[in-house]
Enzyme design. Sequence first.
Site, PDB file in Angstrom:
ATOM      1  N   ARG A  66       1.545  11.192  -2.722  1.00  0.00           N
ATOM      2  CA  ARG A  66       2.945  11.239  -3.169  1.00  0.00           C
ATOM      3  C   ARG A  66       3.555   9.829  -3.204  1.00  0.00           C
ATOM      4  O   ARG A  66       4.330   9.495  -4.105  1.00  0.00           O
ATOM      5  CB  ARG A  66       3.741  12.167  -2.242  1.00  0.00           C
ATOM      6  CG  ARG A  66       5.169  12.367  -2.690  1.00  0.00           C
ATOM      7  CD  ARG A  66       5.799  13.588  -2.039  1.00  0.00           C
ATOM      8  NE  ARG A  66       7.198  13.699  -2.397  1.00  0.00           N
ATOM      9  CZ  ARG A  66       8.203  13.498  -1.552  1.00  0.00           C
ATOM     10  NH1 ARG A  66       7.966  13.201  -0.284  1.00  0.00           N
ATOM     11  NH2 ARG A  66       9.444  13.599  -1.966  1.00  0.00           N
ATOM     12  N   HIS A  70       5.297   8.149  -6.407  1.00  0.00           N
ATOM     13  CA  HIS A  70       6.675   7.651  -6.314  1.00  0.00           C
ATOM     14  C   HIS A  70       6.747   6.141  -6.526  1.00  0.00           C
ATOM     15  O   HIS A  70       7.793   5.609  -6.864  1.00  0.00           O
ATOM     16  CB  HIS A  70       7.310   8.049  -4.984  1.00  0.00           C
ATOM     17  CG  HIS A  70       7.750   9.477  -4.955  1.00  0.00           C
ATOM     18  ND1 HIS A  70       8.927   9.898  -4.360  1.00  0.00           N
ATOM     19  CD2 HIS A  70       7.190  10.599  -5.471  1.00  0.00           C
ATOM     20  CE1 HIS A  70       9.049  11.216  -4.509  1.00  0.00           C
ATOM     21  NE2 HIS A  70       8.005  11.658  -5.165  1.00  0.00           N
ATOM     22  N   ASN A  95      12.852   9.626  -1.773  1.00  0.00           N
ATOM     23  CA  ASN A  95      11.875   8.823  -1.030  1.00  0.00           C
ATOM     24  C   ASN A  95      12.078   8.858   0.482  1.00  0.00           C
ATOM     25  O   ASN A  95      11.261   8.315   1.233  1.00  0.00           O
ATOM     26  CB  ASN A  95      11.891   7.375  -1.532  1.00  0.00           C
ATOM     27  CG  ASN A  95      11.315   7.275  -2.923  1.00  0.00           C
ATOM     28  OD1 ASN A  95      10.454   8.073  -3.289  1.00  0.00           O
ATOM     29  ND2 ASN A  95      11.793   6.324  -3.700  1.00  0.00           N
ATOM     30  N   HIS A 193      -0.209  19.061  -6.013  1.00  0.00           N
ATOM     31  CA  HIS A 193       0.534  20.019  -5.178  1.00  0.00           C
ATOM     32  C   HIS A 193      -0.381  21.057  -4.536  1.00  0.00           C
ATOM     33  O   HIS A 193       0.093  21.998  -3.919  1.00  0.00           O
ATOM     34  CB  HIS A 193       1.663  20.673  -5.992  1.00  0.00           C
ATOM     35  CG  HIS A 193       2.783  19.721  -6.289  1.00  0.00           C
ATOM     36  ND1 HIS A 193       3.833  20.028  -7.114  1.00  0.00           N
ATOM     37  CD2 HIS A 193       3.029  18.452  -5.860  1.00  0.00           C
ATOM     38  CE1 HIS A 193       4.664  18.980  -7.186  1.00  0.00           C
ATOM     39  NE2 HIS A 193       4.190  18.022  -6.439  1.00  0.00           N
TER      40      HIS A 193
HETATM   41  C1  HEM Z   1       5.522  17.057 -12.086  1.00  0.00           C
HETATM   42  C2  HEM Z   1       6.585  16.551 -11.507  1.00  0.00           C
HETATM   43  C3  HEM Z   1       6.732  16.583 -10.011  1.00  0.00           C
HETATM   44  C4  HEM Z   1       7.796  17.039  -9.317  1.00  0.00           C
HETATM   45  C5  HEM Z   1       9.078  17.583  -9.887  1.00  0.00           C
HETATM   46  C6  HEM Z   1       7.470  16.898  -7.920  1.00  0.00           C
HETATM   47  C7  HEM Z   1       8.311  17.252  -6.891  1.00  0.00           C
HETATM   48  C8  HEM Z   1       7.944  17.325  -5.556  1.00  0.00           C
HETATM   49  C9  HEM Z   1       8.791  17.790  -4.487  1.00  0.00           C
HETATM   50  C10 HEM Z   1      10.234  18.238  -4.635  1.00  0.00           C
HETATM   51  C11 HEM Z   1       8.074  17.732  -3.350  1.00  0.00           C
HETATM   52  C12 HEM Z   1       8.552  18.086  -1.944  1.00  0.00           C
HETATM   53  C13 HEM Z   1       9.133  16.871  -1.276  1.00  0.00           C
HETATM   54  C14 HEM Z   1       9.712  17.131   0.088  1.00  0.00           C
HETATM   55  O1  HEM Z   1      10.335  18.137   0.310  1.00  0.00           O
HETATM   56  O2  HEM Z   1       9.531  16.278   0.953  1.00  0.00           O
HETATM   57  C15 HEM Z   1       6.767  17.236  -3.698  1.00  0.00           C
HETATM   58  C16 HEM Z   1       5.755  17.062  -2.812  1.00  0.00           C
HETATM   59  C17 HEM Z   1       4.546  16.493  -3.135  1.00  0.00           C
HETATM   60  N1  HEM Z   1       4.207  15.920  -4.354  1.00  0.00           N
HETATM   61 FE1  HEM Z   1       5.176  16.206  -6.084  1.00  0.00          FE
HETATM   62  N2  HEM Z   1       6.241  16.368  -7.792  1.00  0.00           N
HETATM   63  C18 HEM Z   1       5.743  16.146  -9.053  1.00  0.00           C
HETATM   64  C19 HEM Z   1       4.532  15.547  -9.369  1.00  0.00           C
HETATM   65  C20 HEM Z   1       3.677  15.026  -8.442  1.00  0.00           C
HETATM   66  C21 HEM Z   1       2.569  14.157  -8.744  1.00  0.00           C
HETATM   67  C22 HEM Z   1       2.226  13.639 -10.141  1.00  0.00           C
HETATM   68  C23 HEM Z   1       1.940  13.889  -7.566  1.00  0.00           C
HETATM   69  C24 HEM Z   1       0.772  13.011  -7.288  1.00  0.00           C
HETATM   70  C25 HEM Z   1      -0.121  12.647  -8.188  1.00  0.00           C
HETATM   71  C26 HEM Z   1       2.648  14.621  -6.532  1.00  0.00           C
HETATM   72  C27 HEM Z   1       2.282  14.695  -5.219  1.00  0.00           C
HETATM   73  C28 HEM Z   1       2.955  15.409  -4.257  1.00  0.00           C
HETATM   74  C29 HEM Z   1       2.412  15.698  -2.938  1.00  0.00           C
HETATM   75  C30 HEM Z   1       1.015  15.382  -2.466  1.00  0.00           C
HETATM   76  C31 HEM Z   1       3.423  16.359  -2.223  1.00  0.00           C
HETATM   77  C32 HEM Z   1       3.375  16.830  -0.766  1.00  0.00           C
HETATM   78  C33 HEM Z   1       3.765  15.667   0.111  1.00  0.00           C
HETATM   79  C34 HEM Z   1       3.685  15.952   1.601  1.00  0.00           C
HETATM   80  O3  HEM Z   1       3.504  17.068   2.036  1.00  0.00           O
HETATM   81  O4  HEM Z   1       3.843  14.972   2.363  1.00  0.00           O
HETATM   82  N3  HEM Z   1       3.710  15.266  -7.088  1.00  0.00           N
HETATM   83  N4  HEM Z   1       6.718  16.980  -5.044  1.00  0.00           N
END
Ligand code: HEM
Length: 323
Positions: A66, A70, A95, A193
């Site tokens: 993530r 970001h 962030n 995800h």
């Molecule tokens: C398609 C558009 C995307 C949206 C709208 C999005 C949105 C989000 C949101 C809202 C969260 C939860 C954050 C939190 O509550 O702390 C999240 C978590 C996460 N996102 Fe995305 N994301 C997107 C694409 C991506 C991409 C492209 C990647 C990596 C290549 C990614 C990797 C992750 C990971 C691994 C988590 C979990 C992080 C953790 O548990 O520490 N996301 N994302």
Amino acid sequence: MAPQGSNVSSSRSKLFLCLLLLACTGAAGLQVGFYQQSCPDAESIVRNVTWAGAAADPSLAGKLLRVYFHDCFPQGCDASVLLDGRGTEKAAGPNLSLGGLDVVDAAKAALEVACPGTVSCADVVALAARDAVSFQFGRLLWEVETGRRDSCFSDEADATSLPNPEFVFPILKDSFAKRGLGVADLVALSGAHTLGRTTCMFVSPRLYTFRGNGGVDPLIDPGYARELMQQCQSTSSTNRVVMDPGSEFSFDTSYYAAVKANRGVLLTDSVLMHDDEAARLVDEMQDQGKFLAAFEASIRRMGAIGVLTGSAGEIRRNCRVVN
Ligand code: HEM
């Protein structure tokens, strides 16, 4: 951006110097093995630190993946998200929940001992994200092109260009297209995800106030919506829910099976079924081999967004502050 512990005039002169270098960029481009001559152990140093971190914390893979996303989306993969200070990207809402930055710092500190001033923070993020995801496989899942340099500034406002979890498909697609990424990249990268958790605030609107009408998002499987309601009991819940139930720490294809079964957690996961091409790719990604190949190609493209190369930017000594 306001680097900690430095006065305004010295910050201005650092920024000027960095912008001067930016203007004289040689734009050498990225390549696999960029540090082979200048710091031959660079990749193994980052891998050792990251694998030690992943052994101690199974959530590290999700955290670092993530961070990489970001970093790359707002102004390019230039470590701008790592800079501390008021008004930086790091201070922006999306962030505040980034994790794994201590591992980035530890890898960078080890690199500064081995090869001072050589390996950029932007490359450390790219390598560490790959290494953390690869840890469970005991082998490196993809090659990382390196040669990125670090930005000299970071602006909180840029983080607002990160995709919003409530985007409908055309807006989401457009947000990727603006970075030169297509629908195939959107579907493959959304597979990230399969790891990690989301805070209820990004899910609850789908459960209690969907489109402001007080109802449940009809796109969510009703049984799954009830499960989510138990974990996110109100729109103000601060709980965190697993994005891929049953395999939170496993970099696998079950995310796609969930999306297909209307069990995507975020609206942006669910809307992949709203487009014929994306829905077909969601189906295809249920094959682990195809998913890994597609992810590798797409993360390489993501890792090239807006990079600084040649003599642009700088190689930060400490990822949290400009030199
Ligand atoms: C398609 C558009 C995307 C949206 C709208 C999005 C949105 C989000 C949101 C809202 C969260 C939860 C954050 C939190 O509550 O702390 C999240 C978590 C996460 N996102 Fe995305 N994301 C997107 C694409 C991506 C991409 C492209 C990647 C990596 C290549 C990614 C990797 C992750 C990971 C691994 C988590 C979990 C992080 C953790 O548990 O520490 N996301 N994302």
